[in-house]
Design an enzyme around this catalytic site. Structure first.
Site, PDB file in Angstrom:
ATOM      1  N   GLY A  66     -17.231 -40.753  64.455  1.00  0.00           N
ATOM      2  CA  GLY A  66     -17.411 -40.176  63.130  1.00  0.00           C
ATOM      3  C   GLY A  66     -16.206 -39.323  62.797  1.00  0.00           C
ATOM      4  CB  ALA A  67     -15.047 -36.460  62.701  1.00  0.00           C
ATOM      5  CG  HIS A  95     -20.119 -31.934  65.192  1.00  0.00           C
ATOM      6  ND1 HIS A  95     -21.263 -32.235  65.889  1.00  0.00           N
ATOM      7  CD2 HIS A  95     -19.105 -32.231  66.040  1.00  0.00           C
ATOM      8  CE1 HIS A  95     -20.966 -32.683  67.089  1.00  0.00           C
ATOM      9  NE2 HIS A  95     -19.649 -32.705  67.209  1.00  0.00           N
ATOM     10  CD  GLU A  96     -15.825 -33.356  64.578  1.00  0.00           C
ATOM     11  OE1 GLU A  96     -15.231 -32.939  65.600  1.00  0.00           O
ATOM     12  OE2 GLU A  96     -16.719 -34.222  64.646  1.00  0.00           O
ATOM     13  CD  GLU A 134     -19.269 -33.643  71.354  1.00  0.00           C
ATOM     14  OE1 GLU A 134     -19.697 -33.207  70.266  1.00  0.00           O
ATOM     15  OE2 GLU A 134     -18.062 -33.899  71.534  1.00  0.00           O
TER      16      GLU A 134
HETATM   17 ZN   LIG Z   1     -18.392 -33.079  68.803  1.00  0.00          ZN
END
Ligand SMILES: [Zn+2]
Ligand SMILES: *[C@@H]1O[C@H](CO)[C@@H](O)[C@H](O)[C@H]1NC(C)=O
Ligand SMILES: *[C@@H]1O[C@H](CO)[C@@H](O)[C@H](O)[C@H]1NC(C)=O
Ligand SMILES: *[C@@H]1O[C@H](CO)[C@@H](O)[C@H](O)[C@H]1NC(C)=O
Ligand SMILES: *[C@@H]1O[C@H](CO)[C@@H](O)[C@H](O)[C@H]1NC(C)=O
Length: 964
Positions: A348-349, A384-385, A407
């Protein structure tokens, strides 16, 4: 790495009642297929690589030599690197895209050794006097001569044997010069391509996590081997070069007769190799014109930036960074934050420090075309990032076995950051739907695994990659949320703050975080029955979770390992015997909240403060990672409450009651009738979360019964339940002319329309078909609200014939926006005309019509349609050889294909067909072998379930819908 790399969302959000399950599934599927693509391309590119690389042996012999181990020895420690890379954006005479480069690594010798072992993978190294590197002593140290050097392919090492040892305490530098392939394999330094104004553009970019920095230049490629990086990129003058830190002004250089730019970057902070990033592209950016200390830029294709698709990300990045600075009590560690949207990207990233890379769908938002789900995806992935900039990047876990902490943490706090950026979205509630409930389905199987792994069990790159699953992300996030809730957010963030402070620019293990949380507890008034570590051990060192049974009559509370299949056998031993320390909370009739730490298998005589005919509901807001069962009287009181005044029960718990009841019924702990009865109050419910959980749970009933006599009464029941919801939204949106204000209402409007149309609620088909017709009349003007597009397309195509289908097909072929194309591609599978479905199946194997990467997902979508399922099954069986050989036998999506084709299988006849298929194609299943076995097992389980439940279910639906 960003969310979306694993499958759980595709599994959790099984879109089956043809009309249902739009964006999330599509996103998840496209992620899966991008991974697939990357795997296939990785395979083909390794054969085309400039180095001839023998296949990695899959059965390693017992390691003997230091270079046979997958881990680096501890004798050397990197200090800094000086790396220059020159990617070629045009193919060479052989049609290959390559990059050249050279690198100097300064390292300290910690322990005397006559070996230098450093990672290097798929690089063709230049020889100096017969050796693959040059060694120099620093600060007066003399470099020993090189005896021999070679590449150790299986462990991805460059090995140098020396004539005499390096001295402990001395520093040296190692120079290498190399050529690598700039392949389109989505790993290491790779190539992404796109079209702009009819011209092909090439982007050189990176994805290092977990073990591909070694594909870009030789390096000590382990997360604890932190160093300072001095990067320099050579690139064409019409391109821009980006990396983790701010660049100096480019200077003109000439190489091989080309006039080029050379862009150097400020030295990075001390950091891990997997967080490096460098990009050469023709992108432009958008930035805030304020004089903020941190430079924030959003980069993308020129068109996307010009059309404003980066604006939403730009607008939200500043606030989210501020939120985390406050939450972590630590200012953003870097001078700039670049975020870039890449046309080809596997996860996703990726949280590269200072240069975060994204899929386009995870960073760009197009208000006219993207749905609110697309927007939520952008907000949560950015959050999240950015959370990783501290947790993960500033403080890094020592080894990959602690990936769950990295994570899981980012997953949990991404909801806090997104909630801050979008306070009206109820993001803190949605974590329950998106993470908690979804992963409970996976964790309730005996094939699950504990969150935490032992360091020695995670050695090889494949073992590291396997850790990126839904347990790591979603269960990790769920148990950290539980911890933060029972510590309180204040204590949790204090512990976090001192942890970050102690370990900044360094590495830690998960127990270090527990220690700091314990310190914060000691300074607070929180009283815990055990230390944080002792409590959490039970949640992270054993798989699964408990079902807590509360007997309100006796005041007894007990726990048991929850297994979806009660007959399954747990083979994995647990030192805690599958018992947990459970923070049980409940709310009772009067709204009073209580809590109790369940520390044993059973606790008796708990005072629950309940009077006669009063109820309680446990696990308030589902903050605990467990399911709850009650005595019959309490279930009855709860059902009565739901049917009279459901608002008295918090909305998340209304969803939880439905989800727990259906899962307990699967586990044979309550009757299926009880589970179905939890949906009765929905005719008065307008909130998204209860509806969404009901929809997901009823999917299974549709799968099992949509070709049987249960179907009619089931449809009639659902129609009865959804009609008030449909009317509610009709009113709320003033005859469908307005968009609901609330984010969750927007989601539930989609549910209302899709369920109303698929159960034949009056006015629904007319509505969707009308909108679709209007679009058909004027194809260049699509006025359908972005949130509703998939549902409207699907429902109109289901109700329509060849004209609707052909129109949607031409719009699909003409679509320039990926998310729009995906919506149409899925909706085309909604038709009820067998010949159209068969024709669409044929299209799937014609790459000019459906891209290869989308073939299996499209066949699966067709199979999710009750009419399409037998057609798809016949089609795939007839063409198995062709599909298997042309679409890559080693590829994972075959498992998904088998799974998708056989979800409905529940009869003796289905089972026989499956067995015949297995026999006829023995040895022709590749990676689908396991899926085939699972399909056989699931078919038998479904047959059993049907045998036990069919009459009960039929009677119940009949009684609920009969006019009496
Ligand atoms: Zn992550
Ligand atoms: C560098 O090259 C560009 C043309 O690519 C030219 O416009 C510029 O003046 C040159 N700069 C220097 C310092 O030579
Ligand atoms: C439960 O969640 C709701 C939001 O849905 C919130 O308002 C409420 O305070 C939460 N209750 C508790 C006890 O945390
Ligand atoms: C909604 O549309 C119906 C006909 O489709 C019409 O009778 C009714 O007046 C409309 N209501 C509003 C509030 O516009
Ligand atoms: C096809 O796409 C082009 C460019 O986006 C657009 O101008 C054209 O109107 C589209 N054709 C139809 C039939 O919508």
């Amino acid at each position: 790495m960003g969310k979306g790399i694993f499958l759980s969302k595709a599994v959790a959000v099984t879109c089956v009642v043809a009309a249902i399950g739009a964006a999330a599934t599509i996103i998840a599927l496209s992620v899966v297929f991008a991974q697939e693509k990357s795997k296939n391309e990785a395979l083909s590119s390794s054969t085309a690589s400039p180095n001839t690389i023998p296949p990695v042996s899959t059965t390693p012999s017992t390691p003997k030599e230091p270079w046979d181990h997958y881990r680096l020895p501890h004798s050397l420690a990197p200090v800094s690197y000086n790396v220059t890379l020159w990617p070629r954006l045009k193919p060479d005479a052989n049609g290959l895209y390559i990059f050249t480069g050279h690198s100097v690594v300064v390292f300290r010798c910690v322990k005397e050794t006559d070996l230098i072992i450093i990672h290097s993978n798929k690089l063709n190294l230049t020889k100096f006097e017969g050796h693959l590197a040059k060694l120099t002593g620093l600060n007066g140290a003399t470099a020993p001569g090189l005896k021999t050097s070679w590449l150790e392919i299986p462990t991805q090492f460059l090995v140098l044997q020396l004539n005499s040892p390096l001295q402990a305490g001395s520093s040296y530098e190692l120079f290498t010069d190399f050529v690598g392939e700039l392949a389109d394999d989505l790993g290491g330094f790779y190539r992404s391509e796109y079209l702009e104004d009819g011209e092909k553009k090439v982007v050189a970019t990176t994805q290092m996590q977990p073990t591909d920095a070694r594909k870009a230049f030789p390096c000590f490629d382990e997360p604890a081997m932190k160093a300072v990086f001095h990067m320099t990129l050579i690139h064409p003058p019409e391109t821009v070069a980006l990396s983790n830190s701010i660049s100096y002004d480019p200077v003109n250089v000439t190489r091989d007769g080309h006039s080029l730019f050379q862009t150097a970057f400020e030295p990075t902070k001390i950091m891990s190799t997997y967080l490096l990033a460098f990009v050469v592209c023709e992108f432009t950016f958008t930035t805030t014109n304020t004089t903020e200390e941190v430079l924030i830029r959003i980069w993308a294709r020129r068109k996307a930036i010009e059309e404003g698709h980066g604006n939403y990300a730009l607008e939200k990045t500043g606030p989210i960074l501020k939120f985390f600075e406050h939450y972590y009590n630590s200012s953003y560690p870097l001078k700039k934050s670049d975020q870039i949207a890449l046309p080809d990207f596997s996860a996703g990233a990726m949280e590269n420090w200072g240069l975060i890379t994204y899929r386009e769908t995870a960073l760009l938002y197009n208000p006219g075309v993207s749905s609110n789900g697309d927007k939520e995806w952008v907000a949560t992935v950015i959050s999240h990032e950015l959370a990783h900039m501290w947790f993960g990047n500033l403080v890094t876990t020592r080894w990959w076995n602690d990936l769950w902490l990295n994570e899981g943490f980012a997953t949990y706090v991404s909801y806090l950051g997104a909630d801050y950026a979008e306070p009206n979205w109820n993001m803190k509630d949605l974590i329950v739907l998106n993470e908690v409930i979804g992963v409970m389905g996976v964790d309730a199987l005996v094939s699950s695994h504990p969150l935490s792994s032992k360091e020695e069990d995670v050695m090889r790159p494949e073992q590291i990659s396997e850790l990126f699953d839904s347990i790591t992300y979603s269960k990790g996030g769920s148990v950290l949320r539980m911890l933060s809730e029972f510590l309180t957010e204040d204590v949790f963030s204090r512990g976090l703050q001192t942890y970050l402070k102690e370990f900044q620019y360094s590495n830690a293990v998960y127990t270090d975080l527990w220690k700091h949380l314990q310190m914060a507890v000691a300074e607070s008034s929180i009283v815990l029955p055990h230390s944080v570590e002792v409590i959490m051990n039970r949640w992270i060192l054993q798989m699964g979770f408990p079902v807590v049974t509360i007997d309100t009559k006796t005041g007894n509370i007990s726990q048991k390992h929850f297994l979806l299949n009660p007959d399954s056998v747990v083979n994995r031993p647990s030192e805690f015997n599958y018992e947990w320390f459970v923070p049980v909370t409940w709310i009772n009739t009067g709204g009073a909240e209580q809590s109790y730490w369940l520390l044993d298998k059973e606790a008796t005589n708990i005072n629950m403060s309940l009077g006669a005919n009063e109820w309680l509901v446990a696990n308030i807001n589902m903050t605990g990672f467990y399911r709850v069962n009650y005595d019959t009287e309490n279930w009855e009181s709860l059902l009565a409450k739901l049917s009279t005044k459901h608002q008295d029960i918090p909305v998340i718990n209304r969803a939880q009651l439905i989800d727990d009841a259906f899962n307990l019924a699967r586990a044979k702990m309550v009757s299926t009738t009880l589970a179905l009865r939890t949906t009765k109050f929905l005719d008065k419910e307008v909130e998204y979360m209860p509806w969404e959980t009901a929809r997901r749970n009823l999917n299974y009933f549709f799968l099992m019964f949509d070709r049987s006599e249960v179907y009619g009464p089931m449809q009639a029941y659902l129609k009865k339940q959804v009609t008030p919801l449909f009317n509610h939204f009709k009113e709320l949106t003033v005859n469908w002319t307005k968009i609901p204000e609330s984010h969750t209402d927007q989601y539930n409007q989609v549910n209302a329309i899709s369920m109303a149309c698929s159960t034949g609620v009056e006015g629904c088909k007319e509505l969707t078909t009308g909108w679709f017709r209007e679009w058909m009349k004027n194809p260049s003007l699509n006025k359908i609200s972005p949130n509703l597009k998939y549902t409207v397309y699907c429902s109109a195509i289901a109700a329509g014939g060849v004209d609707e289908w052909d129109f949607a097909w031409s719009m699909f072929k003409n679509a320039t926006i990926a998310s729009e194309a995906d919506k149409l591609m899925s909706a085309l599978a909604c038709t009820k005309q067998p010949w159209l479905l068969n024709r669409y199946l044929e299209y799937c194997l014609d790459p000019a019509k459906i891209r290869k990467q989308d073939a299996t997902s499209t066949i699966i979508t067709i199979a999710s349609n009750a009419i399409g399922q037998p057609l798809a099954w016949d089609f795939v069986r007839a063409k198995w050889n062709h599909i298997f050989n042309d679409y890559g036998g080693g590829s994972f999506s075959f498992g998904g294909l088998i799974n998708g084709l056989t979800k409905r299988f529940a009869s003796e006849f289905d089972l026989k067909q499956l067995k015949d298929f297995k026999e006829d194609n023995a040895g022709q299943f590749g990676s689908a072998t396991a899926a085939l076995e699972q399909a056989l097992e699931r078919t038998e389980a479904n047959m059993q379930w049907m045998a036990v439940n069919k009459d009960e279910v039929l009677n119940w639906f009949n009684s609920e819908t009969s006019p009496l």
